[in-house]
Scaffold this motif. Structure first.
Motif, PDB file in Angstrom:
ATOM      1  N   SER A 139       8.895  10.287   3.222  1.00 38.09           N
ATOM      2  CA  SER A 139       8.275   9.799   4.462  1.00 38.09           C
ATOM      3  C   SER A 139       7.421   8.561   4.201  1.00 38.09           C
ATOM      4  N   ILE A 140       6.645   8.582   3.118  1.00 42.54           N
ATOM      5  CA  ILE A 140       5.818   7.421   2.777  1.00 42.54           C
ATOM      6  C   ILE A 140       6.697   6.244   2.374  1.00 42.54           C
ATOM      7  N   LEU A 141       7.778   6.529   1.649  1.00 40.94           N
ATOM      8  CA  LEU A 141       8.713   5.474   1.253  1.00 40.94           C
ATOM      9  C   LEU A 141       9.346   4.822   2.477  1.00 40.94           C
ATOM     10  N   VAL A 142       9.748   5.635   3.453  1.00 42.22           N
ATOM     11  CA  VAL A 142      10.334   5.108   4.681  1.00 42.22           C
ATOM     12  C   VAL A 142       9.311   4.245   5.429  1.00 42.22           C
ATOM     13  N   SER A 143       8.050   4.667   5.421  1.00 44.36           N
ATOM     14  CA  SER A 143       6.994   3.867   6.061  1.00 44.36           C
ATOM     15  C   SER A 143       6.893   2.493   5.405  1.00 44.36           C
ATOM     16  N   GLY A 144       6.976   2.480   4.063  1.00 48.53           N
ATOM     17  CA  GLY A 144       6.936   1.216   3.348  1.00 48.53           C
ATOM     18  C   GLY A 144       8.146   0.353   3.640  1.00 48.53           C
ATOM     19  N   LEU A 145       9.316   0.968   3.774  1.00 54.36           N
ATOM     20  CA  LEU A 145      10.529   0.217   4.088  1.00 54.36           C
ATOM     21  C   LEU A 145      10.444  -0.409   5.479  1.00 54.36           C
ATOM     22  N   ILE A 146       9.888   0.330   6.421  1.00 50.15           N
ATOM     23  CA  ILE A 146       9.756  -0.182   7.788  1.00 50.15           C
ATOM     24  C   ILE A 146       8.915  -1.460   7.802  1.00 50.15           C
ATOM     25  N   PHE A 177       0.828  -1.210   0.000  1.00 49.17           N
ATOM     26  CA  PHE A 177       0.000   0.000   0.000  1.00 49.17           C
ATOM     27  C   PHE A 177       0.862   1.260   0.000  1.00 49.17           C
ATOM     28  N   PHE A 178       1.838   1.320   0.912  1.00 52.80           N
ATOM     29  CA  PHE A 178       2.676   2.519   1.009  1.00 52.80           C
ATOM     30  C   PHE A 178       3.493   2.731  -0.258  1.00 52.80           C
ATOM     31  N   PHE A 179       4.060   1.667  -0.814  1.00 47.64           N
ATOM     32  CA  PHE A 179       4.873   1.800  -2.021  1.00 47.64           C
ATOM     33  C   PHE A 179       4.044   2.293  -3.210  1.00 47.64           C
ATOM     34  N   PHE A 180       2.816   1.787  -3.339  1.00 47.20           N
ATOM     35  CA  PHE A 180       1.960   2.219  -4.439  1.00 47.20           C
ATOM     36  C   PHE A 180       1.484   3.654  -4.253  1.00 47.20           C
ATOM     37  N   GLU A 181       1.362   4.096  -3.008  1.00 46.47           N
ATOM     38  CA  GLU A 181       0.860   5.435  -2.734  1.00 46.47           C
ATOM     39  C   GLU A 181       1.928   6.512  -2.824  1.00 46.47           C
ATOM     40  N   VAL A 182       3.193   6.119  -2.943  1.00 42.75           N
ATOM     41  CA  VAL A 182       4.273   7.110  -3.054  1.00 42.75           C
ATOM     42  C   VAL A 182       4.027   8.051  -4.222  1.00 42.75           C
ATOM     43  N   SER A 183       3.643   7.489  -5.368  1.00 47.34           N
ATOM     44  CA  SER A 183       3.420   8.307  -6.566  1.00 47.34           C
ATOM     45  C   SER A 183       2.169   9.167  -6.464  1.00 47.34           C
ATOM     46  N   ASN A 184       1.258   8.824  -5.547  1.00 48.85           N
ATOM     47  CA  ASN A 184       0.025   9.598  -5.365  1.00 48.85           C
ATOM     48  C   ASN A 184       0.140  10.620  -4.246  1.00 48.85           C
ATOM     49  N   THR A 185       1.352  10.785  -3.745  1.00 43.78           N
ATOM     50  CA  THR A 185       1.600  11.680  -2.625  1.00 43.78           C
ATOM     51  C   THR A 185       2.378  12.903  -3.089  1.00 43.78           C
ATOM     52  N   ASP A 186       2.103  14.035  -2.455  1.00 40.26           N
ATOM     53  CA  ASP A 186       2.834  15.253  -2.778  1.00 40.26           C
ATOM     54  C   ASP A 186       4.332  15.020  -2.598  1.00 40.26           C
ATOM     55  N   LYS A 187       5.126  15.657  -3.440  1.00 41.87           N
ATOM     56  CA  LYS A 187       6.564  15.403  -3.494  1.00 41.87           C
ATOM     57  C   LYS A 187       7.247  15.563  -2.143  1.00 41.87           C
ATOM     58  N   LYS A 188       6.817  16.534  -1.339  1.00 42.19           N
ATOM     59  CA  LYS A 188       7.507  16.803  -0.083  1.00 42.19           C
ATOM     60  C   LYS A 188       7.308  15.704   0.960  1.00 42.19           C
ATOM     61  N   ALA A 222       0.084  13.351   4.966  1.00 39.26           N
ATOM     62  CA  ALA A 222       0.357  13.716   3.577  1.00 39.26           C
ATOM     63  C   ALA A 222      -0.921  14.004   2.807  1.00 39.26           C
ATOM     64  N   GLN A 223      -1.947  13.183   3.027  1.00 41.91           N
ATOM     65  CA  GLN A 223      -3.209  13.367   2.318  1.00 41.91           C
ATOM     66  C   GLN A 223      -3.961  14.596   2.809  1.00 41.91           C
ATOM     67  N   SER A 224      -3.902  14.866   4.105  1.00 41.80           N
ATOM     68  CA  SER A 224      -4.609  16.037   4.647  1.00 41.80           C
ATOM     69  C   SER A 224      -3.995  17.330   4.124  1.00 41.80           C
ATOM     70  N   GLU A 225      -2.664  17.366   4.023  1.00 43.63           N
ATOM     71  CA  GLU A 225      -2.005  18.560   3.488  1.00 43.63           C
ATOM     72  C   GLU A 225      -2.267  18.703   1.991  1.00 43.63           C
ATOM     73  N   LYS A 226      -2.428  17.569   1.309  1.00 44.80           N
ATOM     74  CA  LYS A 226      -2.730  17.592  -0.119  1.00 44.80           C
ATOM     75  C   LYS A 226      -4.094  18.230  -0.352  1.00 44.80           C
ATOM     76  N   VAL A 227      -5.059  17.850   0.490  1.00 50.53           N
ATOM     77  CA  VAL A 227      -6.407  18.413   0.392  1.00 50.53           C
ATOM     78  C   VAL A 227      -6.385  19.900   0.736  1.00 50.53           C
ATOM     79  N   SER A 228      -5.611  20.262   1.782  1.00 48.51           N
ATOM     80  CA  SER A 228      -5.523  21.670   2.194  1.00 48.51           C
ATOM     81  C   SER A 228      -4.926  22.541   1.093  1.00 48.51           C
ATOM     82  N   ASP A 229      -3.918  21.998   0.397  1.00 46.83           N
ATOM     83  CA  ASP A 229      -3.294  22.749  -0.688  1.00 46.83           C
ATOM     84  C   ASP A 229      -4.283  22.972  -1.831  1.00 46.83           C
ATOM     85  N   LYS A 230      -5.106  21.971  -2.127  1.00 46.82           N
ATOM     86  CA  LYS A 230      -6.092  22.101  -3.187  1.00 46.82           C
ATOM     87  C   LYS A 230      -7.141  23.151  -2.825  1.00 46.82           C
ATOM     88  N   VAL A 231      -7.564  23.158  -1.550  1.00 46.06           N
ATOM     89  CA  VAL A 231      -8.548  24.136  -1.098  1.00 46.06           C
ATOM     90  C   VAL A 231      -7.968  25.540  -1.174  1.00 46.06           C
TER      91      VAL A 231
END
Length: 248
Positions: A49-56, A34-45, A236-245
């Motif tokens: 962090s998501i990649l590290v979560s997947g590695l863990i 899940f985390f590895f697939f979501e890396v590309s759907n996450t804001d660059k910044k 990451a997702q909450s900040e993505k939504v905030s940026d869009k708003v």
């Protein structure tokens, strides 16, 4: 030995240790995918962090696959391999605090403080569990190990991490507080396993005799490692939504 570990060993319905090893392996493998697939759907910044979560969770899944086979083949707790897993994954969990506070001014020195404290905690814990696990000194090493743990708790709740998180904005502050609760409450699960697995127990008395340390550790790992990643992902997702708003 290796050929024996590869053999298929039936698991008894009452073998809760092997069952939790299997469930833990599958849960953390699924989380990794899940985390590895979501890396590309996450804001660059937030991608690192998501990649590290997947590695863990991936590192833990690989170790759990091996530890389950080791336990079934030997009927012994895979203490050494578990601590190898923790020496890789726990410092990475500390790295997450640095990554999410970096934009608020987190310095590399903070990262090394967290890593050093986590390694100290694990090495002294291993000495107490694997070397003095059948002697009264185990509770002393458990106490020494807790010094590293409480130092991490201090940094996260009252020290540099807490201050940086508050300066980074409400979303980061909220996520950091959630991770802080994982460290305070979730990581507190591990001393229960330590007490159950050593003769030294709590101040020389094993008050949890009969409780499987592996079951406690397996449950703690699944909750903490997957939970850490989900908190980062939610941030990451909450900040993505905030940026869009904000753009709208």
């Amino acid at each position: 030995m290796y050929s024996k570990l590869l053999a298929i060993v039936p698991i008894a319905s009452t073998n809760y240790v092997a069952f939790t090893f299997f469930v833990g392996c599958m849960a953390m493998l699924a989380a990794s995918v899940f985390f590895f697939f979501e890396v590309s759907n996450t804001d660059k910044k937030w991608r690192i962090s998501i990649l590290v979560s997947g590695l863990i969770t991936f590192i833990a899944a690989v170790h759990y696959y091996y530890m389950r086979d080791y336990f079934l083949a030997t009927n012994q707790s895979p203490t050494f391999f578990r601590y190898v897993d923790w020496l890789l994954t726990v410092p990475l969990m500390c790295v997450e605090f640095y990554l999410i506070t970096k934009k608020a001014g987190g310095k590399i020195g903070l990262l090394w403080k967290l890593i050093a404290a986590s390694v100290f905690m694990l090495v002294t814990g291993y000495i107490g569990e694997a070397i003095y696990g059948t002697e009264q000194q185990s509770w002393i090493w458990g106490f020494v190990s807790s010094i590293g743990y409480f130092y991490i708790v201090y940094l996260i709740w009252f020290g540099e991490v807490a201050k940086l998180a508050n300066d980074a904005g409400p979303a980061v502050a909220k996520a950091t507080k959630s991770l802080a609760w994982f460290v305070l409450v979730g990581w507190a699960i591990y001393p229960i396993g330590y007490i159950a697995g050593t003769t030294g127990g709590l101040f020389g008395i094993n008050v949890l005799h009969g409780l499987s340390l592996d079951v406690v550790y397996n449950i703690g790992d699944a909750i903490n490692k997957i939970g850490f990643g989900l908190v980062i992902y939610t941030l990451a997702q909450s900040e993505k939504v905030s940026d869009k708003v904000a753009i709208a």
